[in-house]
Write an enzyme that holds these catalytic residues in place. Structure first.
Site, PDB file in Angstrom:
ATOM      1  N   GLY A 510      13.067  -2.319  -3.347  1.00 11.03           N
ATOM      2  CA  GLY A 510      12.483  -3.296  -2.436  1.00 11.03           C
ATOM      3  C   GLY A 510      13.420  -4.441  -2.223  1.00 11.03           C
ATOM      4  O   GLY A 510      14.628  -4.370  -2.543  1.00 11.03           O
ATOM      5  N   GLY A 513      15.259  -5.685  -5.316  1.00  6.96           N
ATOM      6  CA  GLY A 513      16.290  -4.862  -5.896  1.00  6.96           C
ATOM      7  C   GLY A 513      15.795  -3.462  -6.138  1.00  6.96           C
ATOM      8  O   GLY A 513      14.972  -2.934  -5.366  1.00  6.96           O
ATOM      9  N   SER A 514      16.277  -2.811  -7.225  1.00  5.74           N
ATOM     10  CA  SER A 514      15.924  -1.421  -7.526  1.00  5.74           C
ATOM     11  C   SER A 514      15.402  -1.325  -8.953  1.00  5.74           C
ATOM     12  O   SER A 514      15.750  -2.129  -9.821  1.00  5.74           O
ATOM     13  CB  SER A 514      17.148  -0.516  -7.353  1.00  5.74           C
ATOM     14  OG  SER A 514      17.675  -0.628  -6.036  1.00  5.74           O
ATOM     15  N   ILE A 515      14.574  -0.257  -9.181  1.00  8.73           N
ATOM     16  CA  ILE A 515      14.016   0.010 -10.512  1.00  8.73           C
ATOM     17  C   ILE A 515      14.429   1.415 -10.906  1.00  8.73           C
ATOM     18  O   ILE A 515      14.257   2.369 -10.137  1.00  8.73           O
ATOM     19  CB  ILE A 515      12.486  -0.134 -10.507  1.00  8.73           C
ATOM     20  CG1 ILE A 515      12.070  -1.560 -10.121  1.00  8.73           C
ATOM     21  CG2 ILE A 515      11.918   0.220 -11.881  1.00  8.73           C
ATOM     22  CD1 ILE A 515      10.590  -1.767 -10.051  1.00  8.73           C
ATOM     23  N   LYS A 528      14.700  -3.026 -14.224  1.00  7.00           N
ATOM     24  CA  LYS A 528      14.662  -3.641 -12.905  1.00  7.00           C
ATOM     25  C   LYS A 528      15.973  -4.385 -12.682  1.00  7.00           C
ATOM     26  O   LYS A 528      16.293  -5.334 -13.396  1.00  7.00           O
ATOM     27  CB  LYS A 528      13.473  -4.596 -12.824  1.00  7.00           C
ATOM     28  CG  LYS A 528      13.310  -5.280 -11.480  1.00  7.00           C
ATOM     29  CD  LYS A 528      12.064  -6.182 -11.503  1.00  7.00           C
ATOM     30  CE  LYS A 528      11.853  -6.874 -10.173  1.00  7.00           C
ATOM     31  NZ  LYS A 528      10.668  -7.757 -10.190  1.00  7.00           N
ATOM     32  N   ASP A 623       1.191 -13.576  -5.930  1.00 10.60           N
ATOM     33  CA  ASP A 623       1.403 -12.370  -5.093  1.00 10.60           C
ATOM     34  C   ASP A 623       0.642 -11.189  -5.703  1.00 10.60           C
ATOM     35  O   ASP A 623       1.200 -10.093  -5.879  1.00 10.60           O
ATOM     36  CB  ASP A 623       2.896 -12.078  -4.984  1.00 10.60           C
ATOM     37  CG  ASP A 623       3.194 -11.035  -3.907  1.00 10.60           C
ATOM     38  OD1 ASP A 623       2.319 -10.835  -3.030  1.00 10.60           O
ATOM     39  OD2 ASP A 623       4.272 -10.411  -3.929  1.00 10.60           O
TER      40      ASP A 623
END
Length: 855
Positions: A510, A513-515, A528, A623
């Site tokens: 997203g 970043g990346s997981i 993460k 959020d």
């Protein structure tokens, strides 16, 4: 010329006989007919009154009928309902299970009682001087029996009660009795019905006109003639009832004994031409050719019933013709003719009198024949009914014989089963002896277990004291405690765990970043990797490290460690992905049941309460959405992504090191305008998540859809069918709670700890889920068994009652539900078959014992 009117011969029939009277200018002729009275008027019509078994309550209906219907003859009718239960030896059995002799004796007693009741009504009528009779029929339905009696006996006047006396009021104008309504609707239209209550007429159903009741003319023959005879005069001794005087404009005087005229009659010459009839006898006056003549016979002593009238006005002599012009022989013939006419008329009057008597006898015969016909038709009808009843009794007898054979067969099989059961009882006795021995040994084991339990309780108390001491120590040294939960990792360890960031190991991506999924220090973790090119990357990294490294909660994701060199965060790995993926059944994953969804809602609420009530400073997520709620292998929910959270300072204002972000569908409307997060912002997002758990629908405009469904009563159609059958009461309660959380004005939203948690936690307990140890109060709770909890109040029941849907409720709760106008089940929303409540004494005893044990 004189003319004598013709006299009918004795051989002519009386029905064709004609009588001629004086045809004077002023006379009027009339035609007389003897009409028969209608037979229906001769037969006195009865008034039928329907009365029940209670003489005291039904007496007012009978008294009203006696006083207001005008009937001189009353018929009491009663519909007897045979009892279905027969008392035998102090216990009641079904009539089909009792022998024929017992049923027959009991039926005879019933009928004798009915006759006693009807005789009491007859005595009331007798006291008031009214003739009365009784009639009753045996049927299971009273109203159908009444309609049947009205139809069979062609009842024209009928009185019955409109309602029970306790329903009577002065304003009562309609029927209140189901039986009366049925009779009013189903009874033949030709029956006139009065409906009364407590001695007052409530309403009347008028009878329709029936052609069969019209009156018919009398069969008596009419007496008439061509000359329209007005009357016939006879001597008073012969027929005094039929004597009337002749009316004429001419003066008529009596005749002398010898037949000569004493007085004269003058008539205009214009009337003389009509005095002659065909077939009349003519008598001339004499050789002088005088035109004097006899016009009619009048009354005289020599010829009673006749009157002589002379039309010649020129004679001055007191006789009707001169003696010198008429010889004695001719005069004798006249006297002889007059005598014969007189005799003929007397015979005619005798025949008329006999005819009147014959007509009266015929009328009586017709009346008796009509009555005989009615009696015959009634007897014929009763005979047919008797034949039908006899045929039915024969069929019932055959049926009873067949049932008897079946019962005998069942008895034989029952005897066989009895033998088998006796053998089983003997085996059970042997088994019970063996179990008794085992129970004795089990009692010994139980005593040893109790001793061990006491020892374990002692050890538990010691452990609790030690844990309390350790907790105090941990509170005094928080940095030391928190440092145990966080580890720093090198970049090489992160690189090796992700196989140099292999794309096949990437499980999410997203704007942050990346997981990746990897193995770090022999543990499967989620790594993460924040986007280094983002201006917010380092800030979000530091925010999550500061927040997650200092707290632990079962429903907040665990941060294992971090790598500042690569801006990487290491989390525990949650294999079931996000709540968003599971609601959408991503990768054909099975849907979440409503029990699991209710538990997840309770877990999210507990986590938010924990965040907002942090002692050092409250934390606002900012959020909150299903994509930021992850599920572990047991579908336990954990909130993640705290990079955009805000800290609540002591002055009540928030501070955040990042720019404000959020997802539109879950974003608080007040936050959108002020760009400042508050605890109520998370409450709004939580309300949207609750609605999504209930319906499975997208978040956009979901609040409007749920409001409309609640207002229109179609909430069931909006619930997610993949979750299974929600208990309707709990689903409605959750929907209303979620809408309160989604209020546009933040001050109108409920408090999570004092309001929301008090609703969700009992719901979770009511479905058998264990109480969450890290709830808002952080203390151990004793959870009652599921069947102790009221589905409405969600509390332990004090007075449990079973409703028609099979569920047990607190008596106060289910009565309030029914009294508010509901006729459906609070659990299934299906209409209840009845509103009766049955006390659950066994469950009440169990609850009281449980409360005493845990008090």
């Amino acid at each position: 010329m004189a003319v004598v009117s013709s006299i009918p011969m004795m051989g002519e029939s009386i029905g064709s006989m004609r009588f001629h009277g004086i045809d004077s200018p002023g006379s009027r002729s009339s035609r007389t007919e003897i009409m028969e009275e209608p037979v229906s008027r001769l037969i006195e019509e009865k008034v039928y009154v329907a009365l029940g078994k209670d003489v005291a309550k039904n007496k007012t209906t009978l008294v009203w009928a006696l006083q207001n219907t005008g009937g001189k003859k009353i018929c009491i009718i009663h519909v007897h309902q045979p009892a279905h239960m027969i008392p035998v030896m102090g216990t009641k059995f079904l009539a089909s299970s009792v022998d024929e002799e017992g049923v027959r004796v009991y039926r005879k007693m019933e009928r004798e009682k009915v006759h006693m009741i009807l005789d009491e009504y007859l005595r009331i009528c007798q006291q008031r001087g009214v003739r009365a009779e009784k009639m009753y029929i045996e049927m299971d339905s009273v109203e159908k029996g009444i309609v049947r009696l009205i139809s069979q006996h062609r009842i024209r006047k009928f009185v019955m009660g409109a309602a029970s006396d306790r329903y009577h009021s002065r304003k009562m104008r309609d029927l209140r009795s189901r039986k009366a309504m049925f009779v009013q609707r189903e009874a033949p239209a030709t029956c006139h019905i009065w409906f009364t209550c407590k001695g007052s007429l409530i309403c009347t159903r008028e009878a329709a006109i029936d052609d069969t009741d019209s009156e018919y003319a009398s069969p008596h023959a009419s007496i008439s003639g061509n000359n329209q005879v007005q009357t016939l005069s006879t001597p008073e001794s012969d027929c005094p009832s039929n004597i009337s005087r002749v009316q004429s404009n001419d003066s008529v005087q009596d005749l002398a004994h010898d037949g000569s005229l004493i007085g004269q009659s003058r008539r205009p010459s214009s009337d003389r031409s009509s005095d002659t009839d065909k077939g009349d006898r003519a008598f001339r006056a004499g050789p002088s050719g005088s035109d004097a003549h006899l016009r009619q016979f009048g009354r005289s002593e020599s010829a009673p019933g006749l009157i002589l009238v002379e039309e010649n006005s020129d004679h001055s002599s007191p006789r009707s013709f001169p003696n010198e012009n008429l010889d004695d022989a001719f005069y004798d013939q006249i006297r002889q003719a007059m005598a014969e006419a007189h005799n003929s008329k007397q015979e005619i009057f005798r025949e008329v009198s006999r005819r009147h008597k014959a007509e009266e006898i015929a009328l009586d015969a017709i009346r008796k024949a009509k009555q005989s016909e009615n009696v015959y038709s009634e007897e014929l009808k009763r005979r047919k009914e008797t034949e039908i009843a006899l045929a039915k009794e024969k069929e019932e007898l055959e049926k009873l014989k067949r049932e008897r054979e079946e019962i005998m067969e069942e008895l034989r099989s029952a005897l066989e089963q009895r033998t088998v059961l006796e053998n089983r009882i003997a085996e059970s006795d042997r088994t019970s002896e063996e179990l008794l021995q085992k129970i004795v040994s089990a009692v010994g084991l139980l005593q040893s277990f109790r001793k061990e339990r006491d020892e374990l309780q002692t050890e538990r108390d010691r452990a609790l004291r030690e844990a309390e001491e350790l907790r105090k120590i941990h509170i005094q040294t928080p940095d030391l405690r928190l440092s145990q939960f966080f580890t720093d990792f090198s970049f090489s360890e992160i690189e090796n765990a992700t196989n140099h960031f292999d794309p096949t190991l990437k499980i999410g991506e997203g704007g942050y970043g990346s997981i990746y999924i990897g193995i770090l220090r022999h543990t499967q973790v989620a790594i993460k990797l924040l986007n280094p090119n983002s201006s917010q990357g380092p800030i979000e990294y530091q925010q999550e490290v500061d927040v997650l490294s200092k707290m632990r909660h079962p429903n907040i994701i665990t941060l294992i460690g971090a790598c500042p060199e690569a801006l990487s965060l290491v989390y525990e790995f949650l294999p079931n992905g996000s709540l968003e993926d599971r609601l959408n059944c991503k990768d054909n994953s099975p849907p979440l049941s409503w029990q699991t969804r209710l538990r997840i809602a309770t877990e999210i609420c507990a986590a938010l309460i924990f965040l907002h009530s942090n002692k050092s400073h409250g934390i606002i997520h900012g959020d909150l959405k299903p994509a930021n709620i992850l599920l572990d292998a047991n579908l336990v929910s954990k909130i993640c992504d705290f990079g955009t959270c805000s800290l609540l300072r002591g002055n009540g204002r928030t501070s955040s090191s990042t720019d404000f972000k959020g997802t539109y569908a879950y974003l608080d409307p007040e936050t959108s305008s002020s760009e400042e997060l508050t605890p109520r912002s998370d409450v709004y997002s939580f309300g949207i998540i609750l609605l999504r758990l209930l319906t499975g629908r997208p978040a956009l405009r979901i609040t409007n859809e749920v409001k409309y469904a609640l207002e229109s009563g179609t909430l069931n159609n909006l619930l997610d069918p993949l979750a299974g059958d929600w208990p309707f009461f709990q689903a409605e309660q959750l929907a209303r709670l979620a809408l309160r959380c989604c209020e546009t004005v933040g001050e109108n939203r409920p408090n999570l700890k004092t309001e929301v948690w008090r609703i969700l936690e009992p719901m979770r307990a009511s479905i058998g889920l264990s109480s969450f140890h890290f709830g808002p109060n952080h203390h151990h709770r004793r959870i009652a068994p599921l069947y102790f909890i009221c589905p409405v109040f969600l509390e332990v029941m004090q007075d449990p009652h079973v409703a028609a849907d099979g569920f047990t409720y607190e008596a106060e709760a289910i009565r309030a539900w029914l009294d508010s106008g509901h006729d459906t089940s609070p659990m299934t929303n299906v209409k209840l078959s009845h509103t009766s409540l049955i006390p659950n004494h066994a469950l009440r005893s169990a609850v009281q014992e449980w409360l005493q044990h845990h008090r």
